[in-house]
Every structure is written in structure tokens, then in C-alpha cells.
Motif scaffolding. Sequence first.
Motif, PDB file in Angstrom:
ATOM      1  N   THR A 102     -23.953  40.855  22.264  1.00 38.08           N
ATOM      2  CA  THR A 102     -24.852  40.773  23.424  1.00 38.08           C
ATOM      3  C   THR A 102     -25.240  39.317  23.677  1.00 38.08           C
ATOM      4  O   THR A 102     -25.077  38.467  22.809  1.00 38.08           O
ATOM      5  N   GLN A 107     -30.923  40.664  25.293  1.00 39.66           N
ATOM      6  CA  GLN A 107     -30.128  41.519  26.166  1.00 39.66           C
ATOM      7  C   GLN A 107     -29.935  42.899  25.551  1.00 39.66           C
ATOM      8  O   GLN A 107     -29.896  43.907  26.276  1.00 39.66           O
ATOM      9  N   LEU A 111     -30.344  46.457  27.450  1.00 32.99           N
ATOM     10  CA  LEU A 111     -29.269  47.450  27.502  1.00 32.99           C
ATOM     11  C   LEU A 111     -29.758  48.782  26.950  1.00 32.99           C
ATOM     12  O   LEU A 111     -29.459  49.845  27.503  1.00 32.99           O
ATOM     13  N   LYS A 266     -23.897  46.828  29.880  1.00 34.55           N
ATOM     14  CA  LYS A 266     -23.637  45.386  29.776  1.00 34.55           C
ATOM     15  C   LYS A 266     -22.621  44.930  30.818  1.00 34.55           C
ATOM     16  O   LYS A 266     -22.759  43.854  31.398  1.00 34.55           O
TER      17      LYS A 266
END
Length: 402
Positions: A102, A107, A111, A266
Motif C-alpha cells: 500500500t 492507505q 482501503l 486500491k
Amino acid sequence: MTSSSPVPSLAARVAAVGGSPVRDILAVTERPEVVNFAGGLPAPELFDTEGIAAAYRDVFAELPGRALQYATTEGDPALRSALAARHTVRGLPTAADGLLVTTGSQQALSLLATALLEPGDTVLVEEPCYLAALQTFGFAGARIVAVPGDGDGVDPDALAELVVRERPKLFYTVPTFQNPTGRTLPAARRAAVASVAARHGVWIVEDDPYGELRFEGERVPWIATYPGAEDRTVLLGSLSKVMAPGMRLGWLRAPAALRRACAVAKQAADLHTPTVNQLAAARYLADRDLDAHVARVAVVYRERRDAMLAGLPDALPRGSTWSRPEGGMFLWVRLPEPYDTTALLPRVVEHDVAYVPGAPFHAGAPDRGTLRLCFVTQTPEEIGEGLRRLAKGLAGQPPGRG
Ligand SMILES: Cc1ncc(COP(=O)(O)O)c(C=O)c1O
């Protein structure tokens, strides 16, 4: 020509999560003369600049086409394999394809929010909690409920009660050298958290960016290793605090279905984490000894923690208490009643020193006497000077709880 029609309004969630008045005050602390204990910045002079630069040079020399090309969402195979091996040697057998790379562990939190949360779903968080996790869950429209704890971290009995009562989707925790308190959850409580999740059906999000930065004491195994947690724990990792945050490299380790859902999320967010950074990190991990580097950093961080611990008794008002972390980057202070660290901050900053008030880290009722200090960014001398300024800033103040 200019149009007179107003543009449509921002999404409601922006107003709901909002900005922070503290952010505006802390913007001032960018001035070089300020001793800034507020940031969460690894010491830049300890980055292995040489080693990282060499890794980038090698990657550009040998694989320029790949390094500058699009890549798969899941992440570079060599990097995943090196990261997986680091889990395996630490007692959590992991295959390369069990990880999703990631763009920072931040992040990974977004996600997971996308993959798991409907608006209105309940999320349990430890109290106090990492600020940007609160924001991420807030943006997802979650109802955030704080789980009480103490100096050792979350209270598993309180967790069990809240899981039954609130029916949350997930419980978020930073069990080792927590941000903001520096505290570490003991092994018995980790086992109890795993057992609560197993009995009542809840995801555990175990966020561990600081665990490698241990200065003393014994490593405590990840919650993910305890019985019952295997199929319901998402473990987040990051190279930010052990290599360099600017590379924006993190990862998540999750059961297959959730990991695949995160990979789809993602794809929509950024397609993939920058290829060149992934290849450089993989190269670094192959050619160099990250653990030896982290050990060198830990020696320096320990001296800085000790400098802060040594200076606090004279800097803080009588009756204050503080944590003594065995690693990580942060230390948590509680000033006695009726100090209000948010109200005090503007005048403390006038003395060219800054902290983060504790209130914004609370999902429940804020403890207004608390504050977070980062002890790794300055030298021991600068820490001493910063604490002398803090003493002046606090001494000239009425405690000021409104
Ligand atoms: C607890 C915690 N989680 C996640 C992050 C995000 O780190 P990064 O996105 O750099 O990996 C931080 C950064 O300070 C943190 O303190």
C-alpha cells in the motif's frame, strides 16, 4: 467571462469530519526556531540516505524500464516476498501473495474502510486513538465508539462488553508503542483481544508502524499470532518509521477475500504504489541489513527518550504524570486538573515550543489535561531546551479550563 452561479457544495462528509483548529496553531511551529515536539517525524539525519540512494541508482541502472512503468496493484513480487519473510521470522508465517503493498499504511486504513464499512457501521477504537485513523473511519461514515483502557492499553473486558452491545464491524488498535500514548499491550491482553474477536465475530485491525523501534524489553507477539485471531486480523505494516516515510511504502496482511477486496479498492484509488519506490525498497532489503540500521536508530532514539524523561519533572506542573515507552516515538503526558492543553497551546507556542493537545485523539469524552510529545526528532540538547521553554510556557499560565 466569469459565471455568477455558485459551484455545488462540498460533500457532507467533509464538513462532518472537518478540519482542526489545532492544525492552524501547529502550522506556526514550522518556524525553524520552534522546538517542535508536536510532529511525528522520524529523525531525518538518521535516514540511511547513502544506502537508499544506492538502491535507487541500482534500480535505475539495471531495471529502468520496469522501475518507471505501471505495475500490478498487489505490489512488486520481490518486495512482497522480502516483507513476507520478515513476518515469517517474527513468528507469523506469511507468503508473498498474502500481502498487499500500500501507499503507506495510511492507505491500508482507507482501503479497509472502503472494503468493510457501510455508512452508519460501528467501529471500535482504543481510547485515545491515532488521529488519522479516526479521520479515515469518519470519512467512511462510521459511528466511532471508544473502548476504554489504561496505561497498558485497551481493556479486553470493556472490549468484550462493547462488541456485544455495539455489534461493530472492526476494532482498530496500535498495540505496540501506540500513537499517541507510547503504551504497549501486554501479551495476556493480546490473547484476550484475539479471543473476544473469535467469540463474537469482529475484525481486528492491528496497526504496527512502530513495533520494530524497541529500545528495551522483550518483543510482544502480534495479536495476529494468537489463537482465534488468524482468520480475522488485518495486520498493517510500514517502512515509514524504519526506512523513510517519503517513500510511502506500507502493506497489509489479511485473509484472502478481504485482501482481494482491498486490492480492488486500491485499483480505484491509485492503481498501484509507485513502482520505483517498491523496487528500490526491495533492492535495499536484498542488499543491506535493515535490522542493523533500525538497531542503530533505536540507540539514538533511546537517548532522546531518556533526555525527555529526565527533563519532564522540572518542565511540568506538580501532579503531572507521563508514560515511559519502551520504544517508538511518542510519550503521553497528563497535567493535573484543571489544566486544558488545547486552551494553553497558543501561549505555549509563543515560547517557541509545541506539543499536540490530547483532546483530538479521543473518540469519546476528551481528557483535556493530556498532550503528546514526540521525542525522536530533536537532539538531547534541543530536547532539554524545548522542555525549559515548555516549563516557562506552562508556568506563566493560568491552568485555564473553560
Ligand atoms: C499508528 C499509525 N498508523 C499509520 C500511520 C501512517 O503511516 P504511513 O502511512 O507513513 O505508513 C501512522 C503515521 O504516523 C501512525 O502513527
